[in-house]
Design a protein around this motif. Structure first.
Motif, PDB file in Angstrom:
ATOM      1  N   GLU A 159      -5.681 -15.533  10.875  1.00  0.00           N
ATOM      2  CA  GLU A 159      -4.715 -15.268  11.949  1.00  0.00           C
ATOM      3  C   GLU A 159      -4.620 -13.766  12.177  1.00  0.00           C
ATOM      4  OE1 GLU A 159      -1.044 -16.998  10.697  1.00  0.00           O
ATOM      5  OE2 GLU A 159      -1.971 -18.911  10.142  1.00  0.00           O
ATOM      6  N   ASN A 160      -3.990 -13.371  13.273  1.00  0.00           N
ATOM      7  CA  ASN A 160      -3.742 -11.954  13.533  1.00  0.00           C
ATOM      8  C   ASN A 160      -2.590 -11.475  12.648  1.00  0.00           C
ATOM      9  OD1 ASN A 160      -5.760 -12.025  15.386  1.00  0.00           O
ATOM     10  ND2 ASN A 160      -4.528 -11.270  17.106  1.00  0.00           N
ATOM     11  N   LEU A 161      -2.861 -11.517  11.361  1.00  0.00           N
ATOM     12  CA  LEU A 161      -1.871 -11.176  10.349  1.00  0.00           C
ATOM     13  C   LEU A 161      -2.357  -9.972   9.559  1.00  0.00           C
ATOM     14  CD1 LEU A 161       0.722 -11.863   8.714  1.00  0.00           C
ATOM     15  CD2 LEU A 161      -0.713 -13.377   7.319  1.00  0.00           C
ATOM     16  N   LEU A 162      -1.514  -8.943   9.519  1.00  0.00           N
ATOM     17  CA  LEU A 162      -1.749  -7.777   8.681  1.00  0.00           C
ATOM     18  C   LEU A 162      -0.871  -7.935   7.447  1.00  0.00           C
ATOM     19  CD1 LEU A 162      -1.169  -5.071  11.454  1.00  0.00           C
ATOM     20  CD2 LEU A 162      -3.268  -6.366  11.010  1.00  0.00           C
ATOM     21  N   ILE A 163      -1.384  -7.605   6.290  1.00  0.00           N
ATOM     22  CA  ILE A 163      -0.597  -7.766   5.077  1.00  0.00           C
ATOM     23  C   ILE A 163      -0.727  -6.520   4.215  1.00  0.00           C
ATOM     24  CG2 ILE A 163      -2.454  -8.925   3.802  1.00  0.00           C
ATOM     25  CD1 ILE A 163      -0.222 -10.665   2.483  1.00  0.00           C
ATOM     26  N   SER A 164       0.355  -6.183   3.534  1.00  0.00           N
ATOM     27  CA  SER A 164       0.335  -5.090   2.566  1.00  0.00           C
ATOM     28  C   SER A 164       1.184  -5.519   1.384  1.00  0.00           C
ATOM     29  CB  SER A 164       0.878  -3.797   3.181  1.00  0.00           C
ATOM     30  OG  SER A 164       0.688  -2.712   2.297  1.00  0.00           O
ATOM     31  N   VAL A 165       0.680  -5.247   0.174  1.00  0.00           N
ATOM     32  CA  VAL A 165       1.360  -5.690  -1.039  1.00  0.00           C
ATOM     33  C   VAL A 165       1.694  -4.487  -1.912  1.00  0.00           C
ATOM     34  CG1 VAL A 165       1.222  -7.166  -3.077  1.00  0.00           C
ATOM     35  CG2 VAL A 165       0.072  -7.863  -0.958  1.00  0.00           C
ATOM     36  N   GLY A 166       2.942  -4.389  -2.318  1.00  0.00           N
ATOM     37  CA  GLY A 166       3.348  -3.291  -3.188  1.00  0.00           C
ATOM     38  C   GLY A 166       4.851  -3.261  -3.348  1.00  0.00           C
ATOM     39  N   ARG A 167       5.299  -2.771  -4.500  1.00  0.00           N
ATOM     40  CA  ARG A 167       6.726  -2.693  -4.765  1.00  0.00           C
ATOM     41  C   ARG A 167       7.385  -1.676  -3.842  1.00  0.00           C
ATOM     42  NH1 ARG A 167       5.066  -1.211  -9.793  1.00  0.00           N
ATOM     43  NH2 ARG A 167       6.693   0.367  -9.940  1.00  0.00           N
ATOM     44  N   PHE A 168       8.677  -1.888  -3.618  1.00  0.00           N
ATOM     45  CA  PHE A 168       9.463  -0.969  -2.793  1.00  0.00           C
ATOM     46  C   PHE A 168      10.145   0.039  -3.709  1.00  0.00           C
ATOM     47  CE2 PHE A 168       8.956  -4.718  -0.203  1.00  0.00           C
ATOM     48  CZ  PHE A 168       8.832  -4.248   1.095  1.00  0.00           C
ATOM     49  N   PHE A 169       9.713   1.286  -3.646  1.00  0.00           N
ATOM     50  CA  PHE A 169      10.350   2.351  -4.420  1.00  0.00           C
ATOM     51  C   PHE A 169      10.053   3.684  -3.734  1.00  0.00           C
ATOM     52  CE2 PHE A 169       6.233   1.366  -6.368  1.00  0.00           C
ATOM     53  CZ  PHE A 169       5.604   2.604  -6.387  1.00  0.00           C
ATOM     54  N   HIS A 171       9.682   6.821  -5.145  1.00  0.00           N
ATOM     55  CA  HIS A 171       9.128   7.899  -5.955  1.00  0.00           C
ATOM     56  C   HIS A 171       7.656   7.659  -6.284  1.00  0.00           C
ATOM     57  CE1 HIS A 171      10.598   4.664  -8.496  1.00  0.00           C
ATOM     58  NE2 HIS A 171       9.672   4.996  -9.364  1.00  0.00           N
ATOM     59  N   LEU A 172       7.089   8.592  -7.067  1.00  0.00           N
ATOM     60  CA  LEU A 172       5.707   8.495  -7.529  1.00  0.00           C
ATOM     61  C   LEU A 172       4.767   8.077  -6.400  1.00  0.00           C
ATOM     62  CD1 LEU A 172       6.149   6.922 -11.098  1.00  0.00           C
ATOM     63  CD2 LEU A 172       5.696   9.297 -10.521  1.00  0.00           C
ATOM     64  N   HIS A 173       3.964   7.037  -6.612  1.00  0.00           N
ATOM     65  CA  HIS A 173       2.987   6.606  -5.603  1.00  0.00           C
ATOM     66  C   HIS A 173       3.632   5.594  -4.659  1.00  0.00           C
ATOM     67  CE1 HIS A 173       2.773   3.997  -9.057  1.00  0.00           C
ATOM     68  NE2 HIS A 173       2.062   3.088  -8.427  1.00  0.00           N
ATOM     69  N   ASN A 174       4.618   6.082  -3.917  1.00  0.00           N
ATOM     70  CA  ASN A 174       5.311   5.274  -2.913  1.00  0.00           C
ATOM     71  C   ASN A 174       4.293   4.559  -2.027  1.00  0.00           C
ATOM     72  OD1 ASN A 174       6.236   5.405   0.154  1.00  0.00           O
ATOM     73  ND2 ASN A 174       8.050   5.058  -1.061  1.00  0.00           N
ATOM     74  N   LYS A 175       4.546   3.286  -1.743  1.00  0.00           N
ATOM     75  CA  LYS A 175       3.576   2.466  -1.024  1.00  0.00           C
ATOM     76  C   LYS A 175       3.612   2.657   0.493  1.00  0.00           C
ATOM     77  CE  LYS A 175       2.124   0.703  -4.871  1.00  0.00           C
ATOM     78  NZ  LYS A 175       0.814   1.093  -5.425  1.00  0.00           N
ATOM     79  N   HIS A 246      -3.240  -0.461   3.725  1.00  0.00           N
ATOM     80  CA  HIS A 246      -2.875   0.324   2.545  1.00  0.00           C
ATOM     81  C   HIS A 246      -2.574   1.759   2.994  1.00  0.00           C
ATOM     82  CE1 HIS A 246      -4.012   3.337  -0.483  1.00  0.00           C
ATOM     83  NE2 HIS A 246      -3.450   2.518  -1.344  1.00  0.00           N
ATOM     84  N   ALA A 247      -1.505   2.366   2.441  1.00  0.00           N
ATOM     85  CA  ALA A 247      -1.112   3.695   2.915  1.00  0.00           C
ATOM     86  C   ALA A 247      -0.674   4.650   1.810  1.00  0.00           C
ATOM     87  CB  ALA A 247       0.013   3.561   3.954  1.00  0.00           C
ATOM     88  N   THR A 248      -0.748   4.244   0.556  1.00  0.00           N
ATOM     89  CA  THR A 248      -0.297   5.109  -0.528  1.00  0.00           C
ATOM     90  C   THR A 248      -1.071   6.429  -0.525  1.00  0.00           C
ATOM     91  OG1 THR A 248       0.199   3.172  -1.865  1.00  0.00           O
ATOM     92  CG2 THR A 248       0.057   5.273  -3.018  1.00  0.00           C
ATOM     93  N   GLY A 249      -0.337   7.527  -0.579  1.00  0.00           N
ATOM     94  CA  GLY A 249      -0.944   8.857  -0.550  1.00  0.00           C
ATOM     95  C   GLY A 249      -0.858   9.527   0.802  1.00  0.00           C
TER      96      GLY A 249
END
Length: 348
Positions: A159-169, A171-175, A246-249
């Protein structure tokens, strides 16, 4: 053989914790595993979240008293410690130190140099981390990737689905979930297209304010946020998703703060295993996983992320070609290969 494992962050049950539990699963086939945790129900929670089989592992409370800890550790043939930046002497026969990120590297001082004498090996997730450890400590670390279960369901309609997985925080390597929502808004202003973004991840204890900011940013947008998704739910979403974001960094000074890059990127590999094409910010461990234009794309500006996303949504032939390459690449990170690599490290 008796194997002890201590991860002070185990209660978080994030990607790093799944990593240490994979080590436990691998070694539990032939050895007795003792996992230290103050949460007696932790294994049940981990099984539900990660889909791992942890029934053969024993849970014990970590001794807070130093003398009690020394007495406990003497019984182990191997002892794994996920450091929070601290070190201690361990009387176990073989001690293995796991360093998750640049922020967790112990200080290179005289006291720690003496303590390091009891730690036989250092393990980290990626070559990115191994290089930083070498620079800071002058020590060679063994790279042991984070394993990913290989999916059997490769026929679900995408499907036209974008997904991103990562904890919400925050600090550090914020997602960078907030930034991704903003980029989706810009994409929809630029192009009339039916698309949805799904953000999956738990909220860290200090992440409530950031999670609220992300939620507020989604107003009026086709965004779904799942904070308590089971392994089954996540796998079903990855089966349907065409693209992994993905967007960390992004937006960080990674020369000054390398800890803000992705230390490895297991969620990216999981998505690839399910045929979702990754579009990643090229920093840290992501450079070891995604080859630009071959099994995914790299983006450095929001406009590049929008460009590649639209290309994949509007060109099924290109997307299917990259998806097949991504699935093939993900096989390099299988659980079987992880166990083989782990045993190689232990024997070396």
């Amino acid at each position: 053989m008796n194997v002890g494992i201590y991860d002070p962050y185990l209660h978080i049950l994030g990607g790093a914790e799944r990593y240490i539990l994979n080590i436990a699963c691998c070694l539990s086939q032939d050895h007795k595993i003792i996992l230290f945790s103050d949460n007696a129900k932790l294994l049940l929670e981990a099984e539900k979240k990660f889909g791992l089989k942890l029934g053969q592992i024993e849970v014990r409370t970590w001794p807070k008293d130093r003398s009690a800890r020394q007495h406990e550790l003497k019984e182990f043939d191997q002892f794994f410690y996920v450091t929070d930046g601290s070190l201690f002497f361990s009387p176990a026969k073989q001690n293995l130190l796991i360093i998750q990120s640049p922020d967790h590297i112990p200080a290179n001082n005289l006291t720690n140099k003496i303590k390091f004498l009891s730690w036989r090996k250092i393990i980290c997730y990626s070559e990115f981390m191994a290089e930083i450890i070498k620079k800071r400590l002058g020590k060679t670390a063994h790279t042991l990737f984070v394993p990913v279960a290989q999916t059997q369901n490769l026929h679900t309609a995408k499907e036209n689905l974008l997904i991103s997985v990562g904890r919400f925080f925050p600090h550090l390597h914020n997602k960078k979930q907030k930034e991704m929502v903003g980029i989706l808004r810009a994409l929809l202003k630029q192009e009339t297209i039916k698309v949805k973004l799904c953000l999956v991840g738990s909220v860290d204890p200090d992440g409530d304010a950031y999670f609220k900011q992300v939620t507020e940013e989604t107003a009026g947008l086709p965004v779904e946020i799942l904070i308590k998704a089971s392994a089954q739910t996540l796998n079903a979403l990855l089966d349907r998703a065409k693209i992994y974001w993905h967007a960390t960094g992004y937006g960080e000074d990674l020369v000054k703060h390398p800890e803000r890059a992705e230390h490895f990127g297991v969620s990216t590999i999981e998505a690839m295993a399910h045929g979702a094409v990754p579009i990643v910010f090229p920093a840290g461990g992501q450079l070891e996983i995604v080859n630009n234009g071959q099994n995914g794309f790299w983006w450095r500006t929001p406009q590049e992320l929008i460009k590649y996303t639209l290309e994949l949504l509007q060109n099924d032939k290109l997307r299917e070609k990259l998806a097949q390459a991504a699935q093939k690449s993900s096989a390099n990170y299988s659980e079987d290969k992880f166990c083989e690599k782990l045993h190689e490290i232990l024997k070396s």
